[in-house]
Design an enzyme around this catalytic site. Structure first.
Site, mmCIF file in Angstrom:
data_model
loop_
_atom_site.group_PDB
_atom_site.id
_atom_site.type_symbol
_atom_site.label_atom_id
_atom_site.label_comp_id
_atom_site.label_asym_id
_atom_site.label_seq_id
_atom_site.Cartn_x
_atom_site.Cartn_y
_atom_site.Cartn_z
ATOM 1 N N ASP A 93 0.862 -1.178 0.000
ATOM 2 C CA ASP A 93 0.000 0.000 0.000
ATOM 3 C C ASP A 93 0.904 1.235 0.000
ATOM 4 O OD1 ASP A 93 -2.279 1.547 -0.022
ATOM 5 O OD2 ASP A 93 -3.207 0.595 1.720
ATOM 6 N N ASP A 128 -4.234 7.088 -3.588
ATOM 7 C CA ASP A 128 -5.652 7.408 -3.773
ATOM 8 C C ASP A 128 -6.157 8.091 -2.512
ATOM 9 O OD1 ASP A 128 -5.113 4.824 -2.557
ATOM 10 O OD2 ASP A 128 -7.281 4.565 -2.410
ATOM 11 N N ALA A 196 -11.983 2.422 0.860
ATOM 12 C CA ALA A 196 -12.745 3.151 1.882
ATOM 13 C C ALA A 196 -14.000 2.423 2.357
ATOM 14 C CB ALA A 196 -13.091 4.558 1.384
ATOM 15 N N CYS A 279 -13.643 -24.516 17.581
ATOM 16 C CA CYS A 279 -12.802 -24.538 16.382
ATOM 17 C C CYS A 279 -11.879 -25.749 16.460
ATOM 18 C CB CYS A 279 -11.991 -23.239 16.344
ATOM 19 S SG CYS A 279 -10.721 -23.178 15.076
ATOM 20 N N CYS A 281 -8.828 -25.900 14.749
ATOM 21 C CA CYS A 281 -7.489 -25.575 14.270
ATOM 22 C C CYS A 281 -6.448 -26.092 15.271
ATOM 23 C CB CYS A 281 -7.347 -24.073 14.030
ATOM 24 S SG CYS A 281 -6.926 -23.108 15.499
ATOM 25 N N CYS A 284 -6.647 -24.435 18.736
ATOM 26 C CA CYS A 284 -7.836 -24.727 19.545
ATOM 27 C C CYS A 284 -7.921 -26.182 19.961
ATOM 28 C CB CYS A 284 -9.090 -24.290 18.799
ATOM 29 S SG CYS A 284 -9.069 -22.523 18.475
HETATM 30 N N1 GUN Z 1 -6.660 0.354 2.940
HETATM 31 C C1 GUN Z 1 -7.950 0.307 3.345
HETATM 32 N N2 GUN Z 1 -8.729 1.106 2.565
HETATM 33 C C2 GUN Z 1 -7.913 1.675 1.661
HETATM 34 C C3 GUN Z 1 -8.134 2.585 0.580
HETATM 35 O O1 GUN Z 1 -9.244 3.041 0.310
HETATM 36 N N3 GUN Z 1 -7.025 2.938 -0.160
HETATM 37 C C4 GUN Z 1 -5.774 2.450 0.112
HETATM 38 N N4 GUN Z 1 -4.749 2.821 -0.659
HETATM 39 N N5 GUN Z 1 -5.555 1.585 1.123
HETATM 40 C C5 GUN Z 1 -6.600 1.217 1.882
HETATM 41 ZN ZN ZN Z 2 -8.922 -22.241 16.260
#
Ligand code: GUN
Ligand code: ZN
EC number: 2.4.2.48
Length: 516
Positions: A93, A128, A196, A279, A281, A284
């Site tokens: 990101d 963004d 978002a 669970c 796993c 657990c």
């Molecule tokens: N991580 C969670 N939501 C978003 C987003 O809208 N844009 C970016 N770049 N990372 C995110």
């Molecule tokens: Zn578990």
């Protein structure tokens, strides 16, 4: 067609696909979960994400790396894959999330993309703007223009064989989401995150999330690989996959573990409230809730994070098998029972039944009617739409039961709630082979009545008698006035009287037809 994304199998708008990531030299099966790796905190080592959990791809944050002298130098020096010790694909990101949290960041799309390329990112992200829900329209539009410019900057940047994300924003305005999707899809970028949605999920607004994703998908089209940014709670994965999302990332497994929260497909539990671990796993089965509570905080966090990841990956496998079996909607329906807001999400999904119907395979295993919402599934809409291709002639009996030989009608069609009428020849075709409970709800009858009404509209020259088994008034009100209504038992009696010698045949034919 996009040559780096291939769709192999589908159910509803959900699909099993293959995303080819050239820079990593790997192909990732989708739907895929990208565990979020915080380069500062080593909860579960990335090598273990791969070897023990089967993660083929992860996500980390290039902005955090760039801002930390030590991490930056190491990443530039040895590259992300060696730094994290991970051979799969790595998405990074850009700092947009930090932008949304703190109001500003000191980088640009051009600069951060170059940095992502320099550290060996396989799928990069421009800067963004994650516009939150419910902002006024002007803000949503203005910020969307900035995101579009970031996409344009990314298109002209020198990114080599690195794939690049084209995020879709637009807040809670479906038309903006759709336009943003169309714009992103027309760019020459590669992967399409819907952004978002985290604030919506944090507020349990799954219905709004569904509307935002459905709108983005209308613009993106079917063949675009879609990432749902910041989503990875196992409870909502089936819903998001059914909408056509292919990639998920979540920090939830680690963040929740830090404060003693235990993920399940039915929601989030607090370790302090658990007497049992529901669970199977490895964590657990080896530990009891008391063991986990008695572990030191670091160890408890690690064990909870491992459980949280196990349930999340298990749910993803269950979802993929459901796509293969053609019963993804049944799984979504089950998950919708885990929380009232998930039910809202499921109902919002069904509001988009026409959109889903376009991608849903025409034939699958079996349709299980599991709740009144099942009456609103895409298959029911499709059956109603089919009425314009079905021809009825003369006086037609539409019956929930069967009919004796020598009856007084020109044709007999079956009526099965929730679908409505169909000629007998279609009885063995999907979805009319549905498994439907004996104790049906009002929605099923109302939908069947809608089907009857469509058939009548499409065949103005034919006349109809509907033999129904005590349909509710709200359903009968939907049947056009020209249709003669009779109760199923009256029709059976009348036909038996007309053919006294045929009484046994009447009953057995009725039974046979009902059993079909
Ligand atoms: N991580 C969670 N939501 C978003 C987003 O809208 N844009 C970016 N770049 N990372 C995110
Ligand atoms: Zn578990």
């Amino acid at each position: 067609m996009r040559d780096h994304f291939e769709i192999r199998d589908g159910d509803l708008a959900g699909r099993i696909g293959r995303l080819t990531v050239p820079r990593a030299g790997v192909t990732v099966e989708t739907p895929a979960l990208l565990p979020v790796v915080n380069p500062n905190i080593d909860t579960i080592p990335p090598a273990k994400l791969e070897s023990e959990f089967g993660a083929e791809i992860l996500i980390t944050n290039s902005y955090i790396i760039k801002k930390n002298d030590h991490l930056r130098e190491e990443a530039l020096d040895v590259g992300l894959h060696e730094m994290l010790d991970f051979d799969g694909a790595i998405m990074t990101d850009s700092g947009s999330f930090q932008l949304a949290e703190y109001g500003e960041i000191d980088t640009t799309t051009e600069e951060i993309l170059q940095f992502q390329r320099d550290i060996g990112t396989d799928i990069a992200t421009p800067v963004d703007i994650p516009t939150p829900p419910d902002v006024d329209r002007e803000q949503a539009e203005d910020e969307l223009e900035v995101t579009k410019q970031a996409i344009a900057d990314a298109e002209t940047a020198d990114t080599g064989d690195m794939l690049v994300n084209a995020p879709v924003q637009g807040s809670t305005y479906p038309d903006l989401r759709e336009a943003a999707g169309r714009h992103a899809s027309a760019s020459d970028l590669d992967v399409f995150p819907v952004g978002a949605v985290v604030p919506m999920m944090n507020a349990y607004r799954y219905d709004d999330m569904v509307d935002a994703v459905a709108a983005a998908k209308r613009g993106l089209g079917v063949d675009a690989p879609v990432h749902l940014f910041g989503a990875g709670h196992p409870m909502m994965l089936a819903l998001a996959v059914a909408l056509g999302c292919d990639l998920f990332d979540s920090a939830a497994y680690a963040l929740y573990a830090r404060d003693g929260r235990y993920l399940t497909v039915r929601g989030t539990e607090h370790l302090e409230d658990l007497d049992y671990l529901p669970c199977t796993c490895p964590i657990c089965t080896e530990y009891s809730p008391d063991d986990l509570r008695a572990a030191g905080s670091k160890r408890q966090e690690k064990l909870l994070a491992e459980h949280n990841l196990h349930v999340t990956f298990a749910e993803l496998r269950r979802i993929k098998q459901a796509i293969r079996d053609g019963n993804l909607l049944e799984l979504v329906e089950e998950r919708a029972r885990s929380h009232p807001t998930m039910l809202d999400g499921y109902r919002a999904l069904l509001d988009h039944a026409d959109q889903l119907e376009r991608e849903d395979p025409a034939s699958k295993g079996a349709f299980f009617y599991a709740s009144n919402e099942s009456a609103h599934r895409p298959e029911v809409r499709r059956h109603h739409a089919r009425m314009d291709r079905l021809t009825a002639e003369g006086h037609v009996l539409l019956t929930e039961g069967g009919t004796p030989s020598g009856d007084t009608f020109d044709a007999t069609w079956r009526v099965v709630p929730p679908f409505g009428p169909f000629p007998r020849a279609l009885s063995e075709t999907y979805p009319l082979t549905a498994e439907v409970p004996e104790r049906l709800d009002r929605d099923a009858y109302e939908q069947a009545a809608t089907g009857v009404s469509r058939l009548v509209e499409e065949n103005p020259d034919a006349t109809f008698t509907l033999a129904h088994d005590d349909w509710p008034k709200t359903a009968l009100e939907r049947v056009p006035e020209s249709v003669e209504l009779e109760s199923l038992s009256d029709v059976s009696e009348r036909l038996a009287d007309a053919n006294p010698s045929d009484e046994d045949a009447t009953t057995s034919a009725l039974d046979a037809a009902t059993d079909e």
